[in-house]
Design an enzyme around this catalytic site. Structure first.
Site, short mmCIF file in Angstrom:
data_model
loop_
_atom_site.label_atom_id
_atom_site.label_comp_id
_atom_site.label_asym_id
_atom_site.label_seq_id
_atom_site.Cartn_x
_atom_site.Cartn_y
_atom_site.Cartn_z
N GLU A 149 -5.39 -8.75 0.07
CA GLU A 149 -5.99 -8.78 1.41
C GLU A 149 -7.47 -8.50 1.24
O GLU A 149 -7.85 -7.55 0.56
CB GLU A 149 -5.45 -7.66 2.30
CG GLU A 149 -4.01 -7.73 2.70
CD GLU A 149 -3.64 -6.51 3.57
OE1 GLU A 149 -4.39 -6.18 4.50
OE2 GLU A 149 -2.61 -5.89 3.29
N GLU B 101 0.82 -1.23 0.00
CA GLU B 101 0.00 0.00 0.00
C GLU B 101 0.85 1.28 0.00
O GLU B 101 0.46 2.29 0.56
CB GLU B 101 -1.01 -0.03 1.16
CG GLU B 101 -1.94 -1.23 1.06
CD GLU B 101 -3.13 -1.21 2.03
OE1 GLU B 101 -3.13 -0.40 2.97
OE2 GLU B 101 -4.06 -2.01 1.81
#
Ligand SMILES: *[C@@H]1O[C@H](CO)[C@@H](O)[C@H](O)[C@H]1NC(C)=O
Ligand SMILES: *[C@@H]1O[C@H](CO)[C@@H](O)[C@H](O)[C@H]1NC(C)=O
Length: 309
Positions: free
Chosen positions: A227, A125
């Site tokens: 995820e 991220e």
């Protein structure tokens, strides 16, 4: 669920001819610490693997580092012993963390474990946080790729919107061979009734963009859901997204099993509850408890059916 409408919309893009009948592969994210906060050793990972396989049939996990708790050194022999595969990770955010993870890979991700090491994720991220441009992360990925055994894939993990909006295009064009797409209907404050529609929208948006930039499905690197998950009882509510055992079970069966049926590989966040995990702060500025996201309890008991049957 709106699986069928989305399937019609994107099936031409999504399904390479070779993947028509294949179901996706399920993996789990796995932390390096025991419930008491001490570092896992090889035998702890072996017990984790036994439980994961028995409950879900999965033989794949990913970590968020290669050096935390010396994880590369302990998890790879455990994977070899239990016939599991692992994705390790590099934290490129600071030069120090980058070098620590790189050195752990150089030392422990040797040819001996080439079959166990499915891939290495470089950056978790970082585009979402705005820390790197595509070109900057591509340099880091290529740096790591050079030290890995042949055949081990390498690429970034980021939020679906950053992989869909052009931020990561330099990495796609640069030839990274693995992309992990994170998508949480929960963090999008969706009620459970709209959670699977949201997750399918997220994944379809990112996959379609990666395929377009890569030049078509046959030129597209391997993609995993990086995820996704839903907190169970004890977790924090996030607007209309309510943490409960029933909602977590619903999310798993509709969104996770549904996405696998659609032919997409994904990692569930996370394998087990992590009682030692610190709270995080959500986009609404409120503190959120992250201890109850496990598909299993901290002592490795499934909270609901993980078999996708
Ligand atoms: C990454 O971005 C976050 C948010 O903007 C910032 O707080 C952090 O300091 C950045 N880290 C680095 C290493 O640039
Ligand atoms: C449900 O999810 C879809 C896909 O993310 C979104 O477009 C829509 O606005 C959501 N519906 C509601 C009522 O929030």
């Amino acid at each position: 669920m709106r699986i069928s409408s989305l399937l019609t919309l994107t099936s031409a893009l999504l399904m390479a001819p070779t993947a028509v009948s294949a179901a996706g592969r399920l993996g789990f994210t796995l932390g390096p610490q025991r419930p008491d906060g001490s570092c896992k050793e090889q035998r702890d990972f072996e017990e984790d693997f036994d439980a994961i396989k028995a409950q879900s049939g999965s033989t794949l996990v990913r970590s968020f580092s290669s050096s935390d708790c010396n994880i590369a050194q302990t998890i790879l022999p455990a994977a070899k012993a239990k016939d599991f595969q692992v994705m390790l990770a590099v934290w490129p955010d600071t030069e120090e963390s980058f070098q620590k993870d790189k050195q752990a890979l150089q030392k422990y991700a040797t040819e001996e474990f080439a079959k166990q090491l499915y891939g290495v994720i470089v950056g978790s991220e970082v585009f979402y946080r705005g820390n790197f441009t595509g070109e900057q992360l591509l340099d880091k990925i290529n740096d790591i790729k050079r030290i890995l055994p042949k055949g081990v894939k390498c690429g970034p993990a980021d939020t679906w919107n950053k992989l869909a909006d052009g931020t990561a295009d330099a990495v796609i064009r640069g030839g990274a061979d693995l992309f992990l797409v994170n998508g949480f209907a929960y963090w999008q404050a969706q009620p459970i009734t709209n959670a699977s529609a949201t997750y399918f929208y997220d994944m379809a948006s990112a996959i379609a963009h990666i395929q377009t930039v890569a030049g078509g499905p046959d030129k597209t690197p391997e993609i995993f859901g990086g995820e996704t998950g839903w907190p169970s009882k004890g977790g924090t509510n996030y607007g209309p997204a309510e943490a409960s055992d029933e909602n977590a079970a619903t999310y798993f069966s509709q969104s996770v099993c549904g996405m696998l049926t659609w032919g997409v590989n994904l990692f569930y966040f996370s394998a087990m509850d992590e009682p030692g995990k610190p709270d995080s702060v959500g986009e609404n500025g409120q503190s959120a408890n992250e201890k109850h996201w496990g598909a299993m309890t901290a002592d490795r008991k499934a909270k609901y059916d993980l078999s996708c049957k």
